[in-house]
Scaffold this motif. Sequence first.
Motif, short mmCIF file in Angstrom:
data_model
loop_
_atom_site.label_atom_id
_atom_site.label_comp_id
_atom_site.label_asym_id
_atom_site.label_seq_id
_atom_site.Cartn_x
_atom_site.Cartn_y
_atom_site.Cartn_z
N ARG A 84 0.83 -1.20 0.00
CA ARG A 84 0.00 0.00 0.00
C ARG A 84 0.86 1.25 0.00
O ARG A 84 0.57 2.22 -0.68
CB ARG A 84 -0.91 0.01 1.22
N ARG A 85 1.93 1.24 0.76
CA ARG A 85 2.84 2.38 0.83
C ARG A 85 3.45 2.67 -0.55
O ARG A 85 3.54 3.82 -0.96
CB ARG A 85 3.92 2.10 1.86
N ALA A 86 3.86 1.62 -1.24
CA ALA A 86 4.42 1.79 -2.58
C ALA A 86 3.35 2.33 -3.53
O ALA A 86 3.64 3.22 -4.35
CB ALA A 86 4.98 0.47 -3.10
N TYR A 87 2.14 1.82 -3.42
CA TYR A 87 1.04 2.32 -4.26
C TYR A 87 0.81 3.81 -4.03
O TYR A 87 0.69 4.59 -4.97
CB TYR A 87 -0.24 1.54 -3.97
N GLU A 88 0.78 4.21 -2.77
CA GLU A 88 0.57 5.63 -2.45
C GLU A 88 1.72 6.48 -2.97
O GLU A 88 1.50 7.58 -3.48
CB GLU A 88 0.40 5.81 -0.94
N ARG A 89 2.93 5.97 -2.87
CA ARG A 89 4.09 6.72 -3.37
C ARG A 89 4.05 6.88 -4.88
O ARG A 89 4.26 7.97 -5.40
CB ARG A 89 5.39 6.04 -2.95
N VAL A 90 3.82 5.78 -5.59
CA VAL A 90 3.82 5.87 -7.05
C VAL A 90 2.66 6.73 -7.52
O VAL A 90 2.78 7.50 -8.48
CB VAL A 90 3.83 4.49 -7.73
N SER A 91 1.55 6.67 -6.82
CA SER A 91 0.40 7.49 -7.17
C SER A 91 0.71 8.98 -7.00
O SER A 91 0.36 9.79 -7.86
CB SER A 91 -0.78 7.09 -6.28
N ALA A 92 1.40 9.33 -5.94
CA ALA A 92 1.74 10.74 -5.69
C ALA A 92 2.86 11.22 -6.62
O ALA A 92 2.77 12.29 -7.23
CB ALA A 92 2.15 10.92 -4.24
N VAL A 93 3.90 10.43 -6.73
CA VAL A 93 5.07 10.84 -7.53
C VAL A 93 4.73 11.03 -9.00
O VAL A 93 5.21 11.97 -9.64
CB VAL A 93 6.21 9.80 -7.36
N THR A 94 3.87 10.17 -9.52
CA THR A 94 3.55 10.27 -10.95
C THR A 94 2.66 11.46 -11.27
O THR A 94 2.53 11.83 -12.44
CB THR A 94 2.92 8.97 -11.47
N VAL A 95 2.06 12.05 -10.27
CA VAL A 95 1.31 13.29 -10.49
C VAL A 95 2.24 14.50 -10.37
O VAL A 95 2.18 15.42 -11.18
CB VAL A 95 0.13 13.41 -9.49
N VAL A 96 3.11 14.47 -9.38
CA VAL A 96 3.99 15.61 -9.11
C VAL A 96 5.11 15.74 -10.15
O VAL A 96 5.41 16.85 -10.59
CB VAL A 96 4.57 15.51 -7.69
N MET A 97 5.72 14.63 -10.53
CA MET A 97 6.86 14.68 -11.44
C MET A 97 6.59 15.43 -12.74
O MET A 97 7.37 16.32 -13.10
CB MET A 97 7.37 13.27 -11.76
N PRO A 98 5.54 15.08 -13.48
CA PRO A 98 5.33 15.80 -14.75
C PRO A 98 5.13 17.29 -14.56
O PRO A 98 5.65 18.09 -15.34
CB PRO A 98 4.06 15.15 -15.32
N ILE A 99 4.42 17.67 -13.52
CA ILE A 99 4.20 19.09 -13.27
C ILE A 99 5.53 19.79 -13.00
O ILE A 99 5.82 20.84 -13.56
CB ILE A 99 3.21 19.28 -12.09
N ALA A 100 6.35 19.19 -12.15
CA ALA A 100 7.63 19.80 -11.79
C ALA A 100 8.59 19.81 -12.99
O ALA A 100 9.21 20.84 -13.27
CB ALA A 100 8.26 19.03 -10.63
N ILE A 101 8.70 18.71 -13.67
CA ILE A 101 9.66 18.60 -14.79
C ILE A 101 9.26 19.56 -15.91
O ILE A 101 10.08 20.35 -16.38
CB ILE A 101 9.71 17.15 -15.32
N ILE A 102 8.04 19.47 -16.35
CA ILE A 102 7.59 20.30 -17.48
C ILE A 102 7.56 21.77 -17.07
O ILE A 102 7.99 22.64 -17.82
CB ILE A 102 6.22 19.82 -18.00
#
Length: 146
Positions: A84-102
């Motif tokens: 569950r912890r990994a699911y929550e992390r991947v769910s959060a990171v994959t939303v934040v990363m594109p916004i930050a990178i782009i």
Amino acid sequence: METETHTTTGPAALDTPRTHEAFTMAKRCTTLYGALTAAALLAVVVVAGGGHTVNGFMWVRAALLPLTALLVHRVTVAASRGSRRAYERVSAVTVVMPIAIIGVDFVPGVCPLWYAVMQTVCMLPVLRVALLTRGPVLRAAFPRGR
């Protein structure tokens, strides 16, 4: 003693064909993300080797993103195994990363347009993972604890 927050999901929640399919797609997307970021690093090397200007930001970003791809893939695999912890992390990171990178890449003067576009293309598979992890299939596999 049972606590209200669980670190792993029960096997029944992960043993549905739709859940397997969603995680298979998420793992493929993270692999594609890794391949695209490796290609972006190669492009920076080729451009620099051709005598064109490549700034420090581009070198650092191009070198770090393939490493983040490995980490995101590992976390996605852990989530597919019920963490569950990994699911929550991947769910959060994959939303934040594109916004930050782009967002950073399109700040005027940070990097050339070709690089910003290439980084945007690299983020497309990450956005797909964000949609998968926030979609109904995987949310059902990892219901929120009360």
